[in-house]
Design an enzyme around this catalytic site. Structure first.
Site, mmCIF file in Angstrom:
data_model
loop_
_atom_site.group_PDB
_atom_site.id
_atom_site.type_symbol
_atom_site.label_atom_id
_atom_site.label_comp_id
_atom_site.label_asym_id
_atom_site.label_seq_id
_atom_site.Cartn_x
_atom_site.Cartn_y
_atom_site.Cartn_z
ATOM 1 N N VAL A 32 32.465 36.567 49.393
ATOM 2 C CA VAL A 32 31.239 35.956 48.871
ATOM 3 C C VAL A 32 30.667 34.932 49.857
ATOM 4 O O VAL A 32 29.450 34.877 50.083
ATOM 5 C CB VAL A 32 31.489 35.300 47.490
ATOM 6 C CG1 VAL A 32 30.178 34.780 46.911
ATOM 7 C CG2 VAL A 32 32.111 36.301 46.524
ATOM 8 N N LYS A 72 35.139 31.736 38.008
ATOM 9 C CA LYS A 72 35.281 31.833 36.549
ATOM 10 C C LYS A 72 36.647 31.367 36.066
ATOM 11 O O LYS A 72 36.781 30.912 34.938
ATOM 12 C CB LYS A 72 34.994 33.247 36.049
ATOM 13 C CG LYS A 72 35.815 34.343 36.675
ATOM 14 C CD LYS A 72 35.027 35.053 37.718
ATOM 15 C CE LYS A 72 35.903 35.893 38.608
ATOM 16 N NZ LYS A 72 35.135 36.606 39.622
ATOM 17 N N GLU A 98 39.698 41.030 43.143
ATOM 18 C CA GLU A 98 40.115 39.663 43.430
ATOM 19 C C GLU A 98 41.300 39.707 44.406
ATOM 20 O O GLU A 98 42.006 40.728 44.479
ATOM 21 C CB GLU A 98 40.587 38.982 42.139
ATOM 22 C CG GLU A 98 39.476 38.688 41.145
ATOM 23 C CD GLU A 98 38.546 37.584 41.613
ATOM 24 O OE1 GLU A 98 39.016 36.588 42.177
ATOM 25 O OE2 GLU A 98 37.328 37.724 41.437
ATOM 26 N N LYS A 108 35.527 35.599 32.287
ATOM 27 C CA LYS A 108 34.061 35.707 32.244
ATOM 28 C C LYS A 108 33.568 35.627 30.806
ATOM 29 O O LYS A 108 32.546 34.999 30.521
ATOM 30 C CB LYS A 108 33.624 37.025 32.877
ATOM 31 C CG LYS A 108 33.804 37.050 34.385
ATOM 32 C CD LYS A 108 33.576 38.433 34.924
ATOM 33 C CE LYS A 108 33.697 38.475 36.430
ATOM 34 N NZ LYS A 108 33.880 39.825 36.954
ATOM 35 N N GLY A 165 30.844 42.289 44.497
ATOM 36 C CA GLY A 165 30.488 42.590 45.880
ATOM 37 C C GLY A 165 29.843 41.403 46.556
ATOM 38 O O GLY A 165 29.358 40.470 45.892
HETATM 39 N N1 LIG Z 1 34.372 39.186 45.527
HETATM 40 C C1 LIG Z 1 33.521 39.320 44.518
HETATM 41 O O1 LIG Z 1 32.883 40.366 44.327
HETATM 42 C C2 LIG Z 1 33.307 38.166 43.552
HETATM 43 C C3 LIG Z 1 32.381 38.317 42.521
HETATM 44 C C4 LIG Z 1 32.127 37.244 41.662
HETATM 45 C C5 LIG Z 1 32.819 36.064 41.818
HETATM 46 N N2 LIG Z 1 33.744 35.950 42.813
HETATM 47 C C6 LIG Z 1 34.440 34.667 42.961
HETATM 48 O O2 LIG Z 1 34.059 34.079 44.192
HETATM 49 C C7 LIG Z 1 35.133 33.288 44.702
HETATM 50 C C8 LIG Z 1 35.465 33.739 46.119
HETATM 51 O O3 LIG Z 1 35.844 35.097 46.092
HETATM 52 P P1 LIG Z 1 35.959 35.974 47.435
HETATM 53 O O4 LIG Z 1 36.055 37.371 46.977
HETATM 54 O O5 LIG Z 1 34.905 35.574 48.386
HETATM 55 O O6 LIG Z 1 37.393 35.476 47.973
HETATM 56 P P2 LIG Z 1 38.024 35.749 49.438
HETATM 57 O O7 LIG Z 1 37.355 36.879 50.097
HETATM 58 O O8 LIG Z 1 39.492 35.782 49.230
HETATM 59 O O9 LIG Z 1 37.656 34.433 50.258
HETATM 60 C C9 LIG Z 1 38.211 33.188 49.977
HETATM 61 C C10 LIG Z 1 37.846 32.239 51.098
HETATM 62 O O10 LIG Z 1 38.283 30.937 50.757
HETATM 63 C C11 LIG Z 1 39.076 30.390 51.825
HETATM 64 N N3 LIG Z 1 40.097 29.545 51.220
HETATM 65 C C12 LIG Z 1 41.036 29.900 50.308
HETATM 66 N N4 LIG Z 1 41.771 28.823 49.968
HETATM 67 C C13 LIG Z 1 41.286 27.781 50.679
HETATM 68 C C14 LIG Z 1 41.625 26.418 50.756
HETATM 69 N N5 LIG Z 1 42.626 25.890 50.039
HETATM 70 N N6 LIG Z 1 40.894 25.625 51.580
HETATM 71 C C15 LIG Z 1 39.881 26.136 52.312
HETATM 72 N N7 LIG Z 1 39.500 27.436 52.276
HETATM 73 C C16 LIG Z 1 40.207 28.246 51.472
HETATM 74 C C17 LIG Z 1 39.657 31.585 52.566
HETATM 75 O O11 LIG Z 1 39.935 31.189 53.889
HETATM 76 P P3 LIG Z 1 40.570 32.203 54.964
HETATM 77 O O12 LIG Z 1 39.503 33.260 55.132
HETATM 78 O O13 LIG Z 1 40.769 31.412 56.198
HETATM 79 O O14 LIG Z 1 41.804 32.735 54.353
HETATM 80 C C18 LIG Z 1 38.484 32.579 52.447
HETATM 81 O O15 LIG Z 1 37.549 32.353 53.480
HETATM 82 C C19 LIG Z 1 36.294 33.459 43.710
HETATM 83 O O16 LIG Z 1 36.274 32.398 42.790
HETATM 84 C C20 LIG Z 1 35.954 34.767 43.009
HETATM 85 O O17 LIG Z 1 36.482 34.825 41.690
HETATM 86 C C21 LIG Z 1 34.002 36.969 43.693
#
Ligand SMILES: NC(=O)c1ccc[n+]([C@@H]2O[C@H](COP(=O)([O-])OP(=O)(O)OC[C@H]3O[C@@H](n4cnc5c(N)ncnc54)[C@H](OP(=O)(O)O)[C@@H]3O)[C@@H](O)[C@H]2O)c1
Length: 345
Positions: free
Chosen positions: A29, A120, A212, A227, A326
């Site tokens: 995201v 969420k 996730e 959600k 996505g």
């Molecule tokens: N993916 C979806 O489609 C989607 C949809 C709706 C909502 N969401 C929500 O959006 C949020 C992010 O999801 P995502 O899919 O983008 O996750 P992701 O791809 O796993 O990315 C997480 C990011 O956060 C960084 N991170 C994790 N822990 C950290 C910490 N303690 N300090 C600093 N940076 C940290 C990671 O760093 P590194 O890259 O260096 O590991 C990574 O860049 C979540 O809450 C998820 O529930 C996601």
């Protein structure tokens, strides 16, 4: 629950308003947000006379290859320094997980910064407390991206609830499990000789970035329950915690279950529902796989798409439909919260 904009968005000598953002998380995201911000830069200047400036991007591993290229000098692992930077107007929390994210959100609000989150998990457990902190500090907590990706379901519920009584909400709110169930079902109906087992479909959902980081959150129904907790808050003004939501996931659904449903002109979908109990007056909520007739709108909600049906006393039923997961659809919802901040100034 949303409070008025306290700190005016900064104005430069040329009167171009400047909004300084701290982006926490540069994964699926976070990189989407970076790309959309880049694409919309000129439009924001024109529409809102505003310059959005990303002041820093906090990640866990500064050396990791990224899905989008941002200047290396913006990337930091020093979360504390960035969250406490007084020049920041808006914190965007996209790190996921519970406690570190909740801490960031809280610290941002207490530092009188607006906070936008897609988390969420944190909201399902702590929305009332965090909203109270935001109100106390005269800043906003916004979270459009936390439910149904780019589909503005919370805004629709808020608007409808201001003029009507919402009786029930039900729908498909987890894009990744819907993608998995669609793929399993297609492999049976399209007869291409490729049987997508549950494991094949999970692997493909992961490859596309729909799951996730902890896939069990999606598969067990926990993500849908989180959600539904946020949705229930907006539909009924009542916070139902995930532990109070009857939750069943899709881990036990086999190709045979789907085949049997199809033979009976049904399919299987993970459905989240909430309504007000007429006796107790309390909101009750559940997430579970259900057989849905093939003629029903939910049966036509495919892949990572979400659909939410809202039944209101006077307006009757209405449906919202769109991409629920996505990178870019979710980023688009994050940006809608930024736009809301710009509009309220
Ligand atoms: N993916 C979806 O489609 C989607 C949809 C709706 C909502 N969401 C929500 O959006 C949020 C992010 O999801 P995502 O899919 O983008 O996750 P992701 O791809 O796993 O990315 C997480 C990011 O956060 C960084 N991170 C994790 N822990 C950290 C910490 N303690 N300090 C600093 N940076 C940290 C990671 O760093 P590194 O890259 O260096 O590991 C990574 O860049 C979540 O809450 C998820 O529930 C996601």
């Amino acid at each position: 629950m949303r409070t008025t904009l306290a700190s005016p968005v900064r104005a430069t000598t040329t009167q171009l308003r400047k909004l300084r953002i701290a982006l926490f998380g540069f994964g699926v995201v976070g990189t989407g947000v970076w790309k959309v911000l880049h694409d919309q830069r000129a439009a924001f200047r024109k529409q809102f006379n505003a310059e959005i400036e990303v002041a820093g991007i906090c990640v866990r591993d500064a050396e990791k290859p990224r899905l989008a290229s941002a200047p290396q000098e913006l990337i930091t692992t020093q979360a504390e320094k960035l969250i406490d930077d007084d020049s920041i107007d808006v914190v965007i929390e996209l790190i996921g997980g519970r406690y570190e994210a909740a801490n960031l959100i809280e610290r941002g609000l207490e530092g009188r910064k607006h906070v936008i989150t897609a988390n969420k998990l944190v909201l399902a457990h702590e929305l009332p407390r965090l909203a109270a902190i935001a109100a106390r500090h005269g800043v906003e907590l916004r979270y459009s991206a936390s439910v149904c990706g780019g589909v503005p379901v919370l805004e629709a519920l808020d608007e409808l609830r201001s003029r009507d009584t919402i009786r029930t909400i039900s729908g498909i709110v987890n894009g990744s499990t819907n993608f998995i169930l669609t793929m399993m079902s297609d492999s049976l109906t399209q007869r291409e000789g490729t049987i997508a087992s549950f494991d094949d479909a999970v692997a493909e959902a992961r490859r596309r970035g729909f799951l996730e980081a902890d896939a069990s959150l999606d598969l067990s129904g926990a993500d849908a329950a989180q959600k539904l907790s946020v949705l229930t808050h907006h539909a009924f003004g009542e916070h139902v915690r995930p532990n109070d939501i009857l939750t069943e996931g899709i881990e036990q659904i086999s190709s045979n279950d789907i085949r049997a449903a199809l033979e009976d002109s049904h399919t299987i979908k993970l459905i989240a529902t909430a309504s007000r109990d007429p006796l107790s007056g309390k909101a009750k909520a559940a997430v579970r796989p259900q057989r849905v007739p093939l003629t029903h709108l939910f049966a036509h909600t495919r892949d990572e798409f979400n659909a939410l049906e809202i039944e209101a006393q006077h307006a009757g039923p209405q449906v919202l439909y769109g991409k629920g997961a996505g990178s870019l659809p979710t980023a688009s919802a994050v940006i809608s919260d930024l736009v809301a901040l710009l509009k309220e100034e």
